[in-house]
Scaffold this motif. Structure first.
Motif, PDB file in Angstrom:
ATOM      1  N   LEU A   1       0.821  -1.206   0.000  1.00 40.42           N
ATOM      2  CA  LEU A   1       0.000   0.000   0.000  1.00 40.42           C
ATOM      3  C   LEU A   1       0.857   1.259   0.000  1.00 40.42           C
ATOM      4  CD1 LEU A   1      -2.787  -1.034   2.552  1.00 40.42           C
ATOM      5  CD2 LEU A   1      -3.082  -0.621   0.108  1.00 40.42           C
ATOM      6  N   ASP A   2       1.894   1.262   0.828  1.00 41.30           N
ATOM      7  CA  ASP A   2       2.764   2.444   0.907  1.00 41.30           C
ATOM      8  C   ASP A   2       3.521   2.653  -0.403  1.00 41.30           C
ATOM      9  OD1 ASP A   2       1.922   2.751   3.509  1.00 41.30           O
ATOM     10  OD2 ASP A   2       3.709   1.831   4.396  1.00 41.30           O
ATOM     11  N   GLY A   3       4.055   1.563  -0.946  1.00 37.75           N
ATOM     12  CA  GLY A   3       4.855   1.686  -2.169  1.00 37.75           C
ATOM     13  C   GLY A   3       4.050   2.083  -3.378  1.00 37.75           C
ATOM     14  N   ASN A   4       2.793   1.644  -3.451  1.00 45.14           N
ATOM     15  CA  ASN A   4       1.958   1.964  -4.605  1.00 45.14           C
ATOM     16  C   ASN A   4       1.709   3.458  -4.746  1.00 45.14           C
ATOM     17  OD1 ASN A   4       1.638  -0.514  -5.763  1.00 45.14           O
ATOM     18  ND2 ASN A   4      -0.573  -0.618  -5.492  1.00 45.14           N
ATOM     19  N   GLN A   5       1.770   4.177  -3.646  1.00 45.04           N
ATOM     20  CA  GLN A   5       1.518   5.616  -3.705  1.00 45.04           C
ATOM     21  C   GLN A   5       2.552   6.343  -4.559  1.00 45.04           C
ATOM     22  OE1 GLN A   5      -1.342   6.730  -2.256  1.00 45.04           O
ATOM     23  NE2 GLN A   5      -1.633   4.570  -1.748  1.00 45.04           N
ATOM     24  N   LYS A   6       3.712   5.705  -4.765  1.00 41.87           N
ATOM     25  CA  LYS A   6       4.809   6.371  -5.479  1.00 41.87           C
ATOM     26  C   LYS A   6       4.953   5.904  -6.925  1.00 41.87           C
ATOM     27  CE  LYS A   6       7.225   6.214  -1.031  1.00 41.87           C
ATOM     28  NZ  LYS A   6       8.362   5.611  -0.292  1.00 41.87           N
ATOM     29  N   LEU A   7       4.127   4.936  -7.338  1.00 44.77           N
ATOM     30  CA  LEU A   7       4.289   4.342  -8.664  1.00 44.77           C
ATOM     31  C   LEU A   7       3.360   4.954  -9.706  1.00 44.77           C
ATOM     32  CD1 LEU A   7       4.554   0.543  -7.752  1.00 44.77           C
ATOM     33  CD2 LEU A   7       6.403   2.184  -8.115  1.00 44.77           C
ATOM     34  N   ARG A   8       3.838   4.996 -10.937  1.00 45.40           N
ATOM     35  CA  ARG A   8       2.970   5.369 -12.050  1.00 45.40           C
ATOM     36  C   ARG A   8       2.059   4.194 -12.352  1.00 45.40           C
ATOM     37  NH1 ARG A   8       4.679   5.717 -18.367  1.00 45.40           N
ATOM     38  NH2 ARG A   8       5.400   3.652 -17.775  1.00 45.40           N
ATOM     39  N   MET A   9       0.763   4.429 -12.371  1.00 47.81           N
ATOM     40  CA  MET A   9      -0.218   3.390 -12.653  1.00 47.81           C
ATOM     41  C   MET A   9      -0.544   3.412 -14.143  1.00 47.81           C
ATOM     42  SD  MET A   9      -0.924   2.032  -9.668  1.00 47.81           S
ATOM     43  CE  MET A   9      -0.355   2.430  -8.015  1.00 47.81           C
ATOM     44  N   LYS A  10      -0.323   2.293 -14.824  1.00 45.59           N
ATOM     45  CA  LYS A  10      -0.471   2.286 -16.273  1.00 45.59           C
ATOM     46  C   LYS A  10      -1.295   1.092 -16.747  1.00 45.59           C
ATOM     47  CE  LYS A  10       2.185   2.762 -20.541  1.00 45.59           C
ATOM     48  NZ  LYS A  10       1.267   3.808 -21.040  1.00 45.59           N
ATOM     49  N   ILE A  11      -2.289   1.364 -17.581  1.00 47.35           N
ATOM     50  CA  ILE A  11      -3.172   0.326 -18.084  1.00 47.35           C
ATOM     51  C   ILE A  11      -2.464  -0.495 -19.160  1.00 47.35           C
ATOM     52  CG2 ILE A  11      -4.209   1.711 -19.910  1.00 47.35           C
ATOM     53  CD1 ILE A  11      -6.915   0.458 -19.155  1.00 47.35           C
ATOM     54  N   GLU A  12      -3.037  -1.641 -19.495  1.00 48.93           N
ATOM     55  CA  GLU A  12      -2.483  -2.507 -20.524  1.00 48.93           C
ATOM     56  C   GLU A  12      -2.489  -1.814 -21.891  1.00 48.93           C
ATOM     57  OE1 GLU A  12      -3.710  -6.909 -19.774  1.00 48.93           O
ATOM     58  OE2 GLU A  12      -5.300  -5.680 -18.931  1.00 48.93           O
ATOM     59  N   PRO A  13      -1.624  -2.240 -22.802  1.00 46.77           N
ATOM     60  CA  PRO A  13      -1.546  -1.583 -24.115  1.00 46.77           C
ATOM     61  C   PRO A  13      -2.740  -1.934 -24.991  1.00 46.77           C
ATOM     62  CG  PRO A  13      -0.134  -3.512 -24.073  1.00 46.77           C
ATOM     63  CD  PRO A  13      -0.644  -3.332 -22.670  1.00 46.77           C
TER      64      PRO A  13
END
Length: 447
Positions: free
Chosen positions: A392-404
């Motif tokens: 949960l903590d780490g996800n706050q810093k990641l770029r969320m990207k959908i499938e191509p």
């Protein structure tokens, strides 16, 4: 893709898939003076608890809305790619129908989706939903669907094996270099223990290649969806890392061409240290594969730059009447989009029926709605929530990207590259990337 993998394509076709004319939507929006809507993705009778919850929620909805009649069609998988387009083209889709995130643009492009824009203001929960999920169903400024769940990929790991290998289970690997080092120590335990497993068949290798490339900060296709963008150091690093763990470190085991069920079986039996998946794998590992919640944890995607997200939602048949659209939006609010209530959010009911409560996803809401949902979830948690805090903590810093776009065709191409480096010690990574890039360009050119 669903985060649990290709289960949807391997199951037998449902009755609705085999008899399209018997299970489609109805454009007769009246039934005894009521507005009638057909909906899908009702759990099958074999899923007794989920089926009971679904039926209870429809009954309570109809009691609160006596002017609406809901006719639910059961199906697992909720959407079968082999029949999806045929049902759309034949006008046999339910009034409110289930879709994967990757379907949204396609359904709009073939002109089979109702425009919900004039009605979405009547959906009380809509402003509380995560914008990045709402945007998936927004095309050229118009709203064509409503998200129901979302997932993001992370690293599932076995805390018990970490301890045996002398690793700190509260400090999972955050980089691919650390994944490689930890996998080597876990594999050194012997007795058939595998440090890290990855998929490389049935398009699932391509799916994970994409996720791992996002984690390195790369992309599979250009922002306009017209060109492959895998001829990069980041993409080569993905394949090189897999190759070296397999052949230099011997930390991935000798059995390759794995699919999701293989990794789940290994993890559930206590013979696997790590694999990439979303939190919804955890109940499968426990209920179906023999795992124990206390031994299982999830960390954010290694690399710190991005992660693949996916999920599902509902769209509306193009021929739906305004009354059916309004009724369908009310139904979605009741069933899925009210914090702490409904089919997915009634955590009190779930706990009473021994269903897992406290998993870190889906995280659908924002603001006060999210706070309420999390409060009710935490109060009824029956799984070790501390095992998921790093995720949960780490996800706050990641770029969320959908499938191509054209995901399945692209994954099929990338499967070949992943399987090659895991089965051939002398695989030519530059050539694999070059070949895959050209094939992806051809797929994108066909549109």
């Amino acid at each position: 893709m669903r985060s649990t993998g290709f289960r949807r394509t391997l199951m037998a076709l449902s009755a609705c898939s085999l008899a399209l004319t018997a299970c489609g939507g109805s454009n007769d929006d009246s039934a005894g003076g009521k507005t009638r809507i057909t909906v899908n993705c009702m759990p099958p009778k074999s899923a007794k608890v989920d089926r009971k919850f679904f039926e209870e929620d429809i009954a309570s909805f109809e009691k609160q809305n006596p002017d609406i009649d809901v006719v639910a069609h059961d199906a697992f998988p909720c959407q079968d790619p082999k029949t999806f387009d045929a049902k759309l083209a034949g006008g046999q889709m339910e009034n409110v129908f289930y879709t994967y995130f990757t379907d949204a643009r396609h359904v709009v492009d073939i002109n089979q989706a109702a425009d919900l824009t004039p009605y979405v203001k009547e959906l009380k929960s809509y402003p509380t939903l995560q914008k990045q999920l709402r945007d998936i169903y927004t095309v050229d400024g118009k709203v064509y669907g409503i998200p129901r769940t979302g997932y993001s990929m992370g690293l599932i790991y076995n805390r018990k094996l970490f301890e045996k290998a002398g690793l700190d289970p509260d400090k999972p690997p955050m980089t691919w270099e650390e994944v490689r080092a930890d996998a080597k120590k876990i594999a050194a335990l012997g007795d058939g223990t595998v440090g890290y497993a990855d998929y490389s068949a049935q398009n699932q290798g391509g799916w994970h290649f994409t996720a791992e490339l996002y984690a390195q900060g790369g992309d599979v296709v250009s922002p306009d969806g017209k060109k492959a963008t895998i001829d990069t150091p980041a993409a080569r690093a993905v394949l090189r890392n897999l190759h070296d763990m397999r052949w230099v470190d011997d930390s991935m085991g000798s059995k390759q061409l794995l699919i999701i069920n293989d990794a789940q079986q290994m993890m559930g039996s206590g013979k696997l240290g790590m694999y990439l998946a979303a939190p919804d794998n955890l109940p499968i590992l426990v209920k179906e594969k023999g795992g124990n919640y206390k031994d299982l944890a999830i960390a954010p995607m290694p690399g710190g730059k991005g992660t693949l997200i996916g999920g599902d939602g509902y769209m509306f048949q193009k021929k739906d009447t305004p009354a059916q659209i309004r009724a369908g939006l009310k139904w979605l609010d009741h069933m899925f989009l009210t914090p702490g209530k409904g089919f997915l959010g009634d955590y009190v009911r779930a706990k009473k029926n021994d269903a897992p409560v406290g998993l870190p996803e889906p995280r659908l809401f924002t603001g006060a709605a999210d706070a309420k949902d999390q409060q009710v979830k935490k109060a009824n948690a029956n799984v070790p929530v501390d095992n998921y805090q790093t995720f949960l903590d780490g996800n706050q810093k990641l770029r969320m990207k959908i499938e191509p776009p054209h995901a399945q065709q692209i994954y099929s191409v990338l499967d070949g590259a992943v399987s090659a480096v895991l089965t051939k010690k002398d695989a030519d990574i530059d050539q694999l990337i070059d070949d895959a890039s050209g094939k992806i360009d051809s797929i994108l050119a066909r549109g």
